[in-house]
Design a protein around this motif. Structure first.
Motif, PDB file in Angstrom:
ATOM      1  N   GLN A 276       0.979  -1.069   0.015  1.00 50.59           N
ATOM      2  CA  GLN A 276       0.087  -0.009   0.024  1.00 50.59           C
ATOM      3  C   GLN A 276       0.762   1.233  -0.098  1.00 50.59           C
ATOM      4  OE1 GLN A 276      -3.169  -0.313   3.216  1.00 50.59           O
ATOM      5  NE2 GLN A 276      -4.464  -0.086   1.645  1.00 50.59           N
ATOM      6  N   ASP A 277       0.582   2.120  -0.930  1.00 53.47           N
ATOM      7  CA  ASP A 277       1.397   3.454  -1.308  1.00 53.47           C
ATOM      8  C   ASP A 277       0.490   4.391  -0.368  1.00 53.47           C
ATOM      9  OD1 ASP A 277       2.983   5.280  -1.997  1.00 53.47           O
ATOM     10  OD2 ASP A 277       2.006   5.258  -4.309  1.00 53.47           O
ATOM     11  N   HIS A 278       1.205   5.783  -0.030  1.00 58.59           N
ATOM     12  CA  HIS A 278       0.525   6.830   0.644  1.00 58.59           C
ATOM     13  C   HIS A 278       0.685   8.014  -0.566  1.00 58.59           C
ATOM     14  CE1 HIS A 278       1.340   3.964   3.829  1.00 58.59           C
ATOM     15  NE2 HIS A 278       0.443   4.742   4.427  1.00 58.59           N
ATOM     16  N   LYS A 279      -0.243   8.172  -1.266  1.00 60.53           N
ATOM     17  CA  LYS A 279       0.138   9.036  -2.340  1.00 60.53           C
ATOM     18  C   LYS A 279      -0.024  10.635  -2.068  1.00 60.53           C
ATOM     19  CE  LYS A 279      -0.680   6.392  -6.548  1.00 60.53           C
ATOM     20  NZ  LYS A 279      -1.725   5.373  -6.534  1.00 60.53           N
ATOM     21  N   ARG A 280      -1.082  11.098  -1.041  1.00 67.91           N
ATOM     22  CA  ARG A 280      -1.112  12.231  -0.595  1.00 67.91           C
ATOM     23  C   ARG A 280       0.190  12.748   0.179  1.00 67.91           C
ATOM     24  NH1 ARG A 280      -5.950  14.660  -1.361  1.00 67.91           N
ATOM     25  NH2 ARG A 280      -7.365  13.265  -2.550  1.00 67.91           N
TER      26      ARG A 280
ATOM     27  N   THR B 243       1.098  13.047  -4.657  1.00 70.28           N
ATOM     28  CA  THR B 243       2.624  13.142  -4.934  1.00 70.28           C
ATOM     29  C   THR B 243       3.014  11.684  -5.770  1.00 70.28           C
ATOM     30  OG1 THR B 243       3.066  11.627  -2.958  1.00 70.28           O
ATOM     31  CG2 THR B 243       3.087  13.977  -2.695  1.00 70.28           C
ATOM     32  N   GLY B 244       4.281  11.420  -5.940  1.00 68.57           N
ATOM     33  CA  GLY B 244       4.658  10.376  -6.397  1.00 68.57           C
ATOM     34  C   GLY B 244       4.482   9.154  -5.352  1.00 68.57           C
ATOM     35  N   GLY B 245       4.422   9.386  -4.250  1.00 69.73           N
ATOM     36  CA  GLY B 245       4.286   8.324  -3.034  1.00 69.73           C
ATOM     37  C   GLY B 245       5.232   8.973  -2.016  1.00 69.73           C
TER      38      GLY B 245
ATOM     39  N   LEU C 286       4.486  -6.364 -14.074  1.00 72.50           N
ATOM     40  CA  LEU C 286       3.103  -5.693 -14.334  1.00 72.50           C
ATOM     41  C   LEU C 286       2.606  -5.192 -12.799  1.00 72.50           C
ATOM     42  CD1 LEU C 286       0.597  -5.606 -16.241  1.00 72.50           C
ATOM     43  CD2 LEU C 286      -0.258  -7.465 -15.191  1.00 72.50           C
ATOM     44  N   PHE C 287       2.481  -3.859 -12.820  1.00 73.21           N
ATOM     45  CA  PHE C 287       2.095  -3.227 -11.591  1.00 73.21           C
ATOM     46  C   PHE C 287       0.472  -2.944 -11.612  1.00 73.21           C
ATOM     47  CE2 PHE C 287       2.949   1.265  -9.336  1.00 73.21           C
ATOM     48  CZ  PHE C 287       1.475   1.105  -9.005  1.00 73.21           C
ATOM     49  N   ILE C 288      -0.049  -3.809 -10.909  1.00 73.88           N
ATOM     50  CA  ILE C 288      -1.611  -3.848 -10.798  1.00 73.88           C
ATOM     51  C   ILE C 288      -1.906  -2.864  -9.706  1.00 73.88           C
ATOM     52  CG2 ILE C 288      -3.478  -5.329 -10.876  1.00 73.88           C
ATOM     53  CD1 ILE C 288      -1.701  -7.646 -10.915  1.00 73.88           C
TER      54      ILE C 288
ATOM     55  N   TYR D 186      -3.042  -0.434 -14.865  1.00 76.66           N
ATOM     56  CA  TYR D 186      -1.852  -1.091 -15.135  1.00 76.66           C
ATOM     57  C   TYR D 186      -0.680   0.028 -15.323  1.00 76.66           C
ATOM     58  CZ  TYR D 186      -3.860  -5.720 -15.635  1.00 76.66           C
ATOM     59  OH  TYR D 186      -4.698  -6.768 -15.616  1.00 76.66           O
ATOM     60  N   ASN D 187       0.549  -0.607 -14.540  1.00 72.96           N
ATOM     61  CA  ASN D 187       1.615   0.262 -14.839  1.00 72.96           C
ATOM     62  C   ASN D 187       2.857  -0.668 -15.375  1.00 72.96           C
ATOM     63  OD1 ASN D 187       1.067   3.202 -14.313  1.00 72.96           O
ATOM     64  ND2 ASN D 187       0.800   2.496 -12.132  1.00 72.96           N
ATOM     65  N   VAL D 188       3.646  -0.463 -16.207  1.00 66.93           N
ATOM     66  CA  VAL D 188       4.693  -1.420 -16.653  1.00 66.93           C
ATOM     67  C   VAL D 188       5.828  -1.478 -16.015  1.00 66.93           C
ATOM     68  CG1 VAL D 188       3.435  -1.305 -18.878  1.00 66.93           C
ATOM     69  CG2 VAL D 188       5.324   0.195 -18.728  1.00 66.93           C
ATOM     70  N   ARG D 189       6.032  -1.239 -14.681  1.00 65.17           N
ATOM     71  CA  ARG D 189       7.163  -0.978 -14.018  1.00 65.17           C
ATOM     72  C   ARG D 189       6.766  -1.066 -12.542  1.00 65.17           C
ATOM     73  NH1 ARG D 189       5.397   3.585 -11.545  1.00 65.17           N
ATOM     74  NH2 ARG D 189       3.765   4.567 -12.628  1.00 65.17           N
ATOM     75  N   PHE D 190       7.915  -1.129 -11.829  1.00 63.17           N
ATOM     76  CA  PHE D 190       7.681  -1.098 -10.257  1.00 63.17           C
ATOM     77  C   PHE D 190       7.180   0.363  -9.862  1.00 63.17           C
ATOM     78  CE2 PHE D 190      10.493  -4.777  -9.578  1.00 63.17           C
ATOM     79  CZ  PHE D 190       9.674  -5.429  -8.829  1.00 63.17           C
ATOM     80  N   GLY D 191       6.485   0.533  -8.795  1.00 63.71           N
ATOM     81  CA  GLY D 191       6.088   1.467  -8.004  1.00 63.71           C
ATOM     82  C   GLY D 191       7.267   1.984  -7.265  1.00 63.71           C
ATOM     83  N   ASP D 192       7.397   3.307  -7.296  1.00 61.92           N
ATOM     84  CA  ASP D 192       8.195   3.919  -6.438  1.00 61.92           C
ATOM     85  C   ASP D 192       7.707   4.941  -5.336  1.00 61.92           C
ATOM     86  OD1 ASP D 192      10.467   5.221  -5.492  1.00 61.92           O
ATOM     87  OD2 ASP D 192      11.428   5.848  -7.153  1.00 61.92           O
ATOM     88  N   PRO D 193       7.468   4.469  -3.982  1.00 57.68           N
ATOM     89  CA  PRO D 193       8.514   3.748  -3.404  1.00 57.68           C
ATOM     90  C   PRO D 193       8.048   2.508  -2.911  1.00 57.68           C
ATOM     91  CG  PRO D 193       7.045   4.961  -1.903  1.00 57.68           C
ATOM     92  CD  PRO D 193       6.356   5.205  -3.222  1.00 57.68           C
ATOM     93  N   GLU D 194       7.130   1.704  -3.697  1.00 59.55           N
ATOM     94  CA  GLU D 194       6.901   0.345  -3.283  1.00 59.55           C
ATOM     95  C   GLU D 194       8.150  -0.692  -3.626  1.00 59.55           C
ATOM     96  OE1 GLU D 194       4.857   2.478  -5.179  1.00 59.55           O
ATOM     97  OE2 GLU D 194       2.962   1.798  -5.320  1.00 59.55           O
ATOM     98  N   CYS D 195       8.489  -0.257  -4.436  1.00 57.69           N
ATOM     99  CA  CYS D 195      10.009  -1.330  -4.933  1.00 57.69           C
ATOM    100  C   CYS D 195      10.987  -1.340  -3.813  1.00 57.69           C
ATOM    101  CB  CYS D 195      10.756  -0.698  -6.156  1.00 57.69           C
ATOM    102  SG  CYS D 195      11.997  -1.636  -6.771  1.00 57.69           S
TER     103      CYS D 195
HETATM  104  N1  GLY Z   1       4.073   4.856  -5.971  1.00 54.68           N
HETATM  105  C1  GLY Z   1       3.235   4.971  -7.102  1.00 54.68           C
HETATM  106  C2  GLY Z   1       3.925   4.795  -8.613  1.00 54.68           C
HETATM  107  O1  GLY Z   1       4.971   4.588  -8.556  1.00 54.68           O
HETATM  108  O2  GLY Z   1       3.324   4.989  -9.364  1.00 54.68           O
END
Ligand code: GLY
Ligand code: AMP
Length: 420
Positions: free
Chosen positions: A210-214, A224-226, A267-269, A283-292
């Motif tokens: 789980q990300d925290h976008k705000r 934000t980006g996370g 595959l980022f779902i 879908y995103n085609v990469r890792f999330g940042d900061p999830e990675c």
């Molecule tokens: N943390 C969400 C993203 O990388 O898009």
């Protein structure tokens, strides 16, 4: 092995760090990297992908890993493959899953993968009809193309939805990226991210995050980006993992084969869980940042092998093992993030205190000025704490935050609140 990692963020740092810890003989190059990646390996700066492929050939690169979406959408994987290089990431055709929301939604619809009801259109009249037919608010309006995370508007009235469509279609809001739009129903549930390592046919599903976008505590302020993430989240049970595999990932991989764009890469779902059913938001085609940054230290088997066999289409040859631990990542950002840039500030780390803690720092928006590490704005670094449960991992992460000082350092104090 010789490894090339494309990108400059905390995501790429964390991949490099995980691989470098496995075998000190690994030789890692980042392009372009940041002011800390050159402590894990070397940095180079080659922007032309053909020249970069030639460099990779000349330098006997065994594996290239692509961090961000832009090079993928621009076809870096296709170019590297023409040079017979091994590269982990989707082709330009498959990267359209992130590059075009219209493409993504049509794939979901065609292969019966659960997603919000929608229309795709470049006509204001059609959009207005769909909006008028909605019985509930809010209504979600999305620009088709890449908009640096800003192309989604949650409209709280029908008038606002129609006006948003107008601003997108006219090109006022996002230029060409908004010339087609998706208008869709609002899903009310809880949001989480899953990441599958795919080789075209097979996949390995990593723990849900789980990300925290705000930007602000309690999910307030702009996106934000996370600002932090944690994994695995206890909000996901085996039943949801099974549904994601059976109803989402398998039909997506099969569908992409039928489209002649087999999906290789991460595959980022982006999921909304509604009444225990996982529904695809994007879908995103990469890792999330900061999830990675949280997922890398949770992998117990070889991270290099995971990417290498993924790139070779041979994931069935390995067993990816996950630690029975939790990782919590707290982003330290610059003073003015995400509104404007901030003046560079020297970063000081209490290394002795840090060495006693269970976790590490993943560096992102940093540069080097002689022997000084400088915060250069945006998301500067991620403090990743590890523990047996969310609470202990979070406590470690915040102790690591205390080891870091730079002018204007800001961070959220409630990362992982959903799980505590
Ligand atoms: N943390 C969400 C993203 O990388 O898009
Ligand atoms: P996307 O880029 O499509 O993931 O959208 C960005 C954010 O908007 C998501 O992370 C969700 O928080 C929110 N969002 C997108 N689509 C929907 C939807 N259909 N219902 C509710 N929230 C949504």
């Amino acid at each position: 092995m010789n490894i090339l990692i494309l990108g400059s963020g905390g995501r790429e740092y964390s991949i490099g760090l995980a691989i470098s810890k496995e075998d000190e003989k690994h030789n890692i190059t980042f392009c372009p990297g940041n002011g800390a990646t050159n402590l894990i390996g070397n940095n180079i700066n080659i922007t032309d992908y053909n020249k970069l492929a030639i460099w990779a050939k000349d330098n006997k690169i065994d594996l290239t890993i692509v961090g961000p979406e832009a090079p993928l959408v621009d076809g870096v994987v296709d170019i590297f493959k023409e040079y017979d290089l091994t590269i982990f990431g989707p082709s330009a055709a498959a990267a359209q899953l992130e590059g075009s929301k219209v493409y993504m939604k049509n794939i979901l619809k065609k292969y019966n993968i659960p997603t919000a009801a929608f229309i795709e259109t470049s006509s204001q009249l059609q959009a207005d009809d769909f909006i008028d037919a909605q019985n509930t608010l809010p209504i979600v309006v999305k620009a088709d193309g890449l908009c640096a995370g800003k192309g989604v508007i949650i409209a709280t009235s029908k008038d606002q939805a129609k006006q948003t469509v107008d601003e997108m279609l006219s090109g006022k809001a996002f230029g060409d990226a908004g010339k087609k739009v998706i208008v869709e129903e609002f899903l009310d549930g809880y949001e989480l991210s899953m990441f599958a390592i795919c080789d075209g046919r097979d996949f390995v599903l990593l723990p849900a995050a789980q990300d925290h976008k705000r930007v602000g505590d309690g999910d307030t302020g702009p996106n934000t980006g996370g600002m932090g993430a944690y994994a695995p989240t206890p909000l996901v049970n085996d039943e949801i993992y099974t549904k994601v595999k059976e109803k989402i990932i398998k039909p997506t991989l099969k569908g992409m084969q039928e489209e002649n764009a087999p999906y290789e890469g991460v595959l980022f779902i982006g999921l909304m869980i509604v009444d225990n059913e996982p529904i695809v938001l994007e879908y995103n085609v990469r890792f999330g940042d900061p999830e990675c940054e949280e997922l890398m230290p949770l992998i117990d088997s070889s991270v290099y092998d995971m990417f290498y066999y993924g790139a070779k289409g041979e994931l069935d040859k390995i067993d990816v093992k996950i630690k029975d631990k939790v990782a919590v990542g707290v982003v330290c950002a610059s003073k003015n993030y995400p509104y404007s840039s901030s003046a560079p500030a020297e970063i000081k780390i209490d290394k002795e205190k840090l060495s006693k803690l269970n976790g590490h720092i993943s560096y992102a928006g940093v540069s080097r000025n002689k022997d000084k590490l400088m915060a250069t704005g945006g998301r500067v670094l991620v403090c990743v704490g590890m523990g047996d449960d969310v609470r202990s991992a979070r406590d470690e992460a915040y102790k690591i935050v205390e080891c870091v000082s730079f002018e204007g350092k800001k961070y959220r104090k409630d990362i992982a609140y959903q799980a505590i």
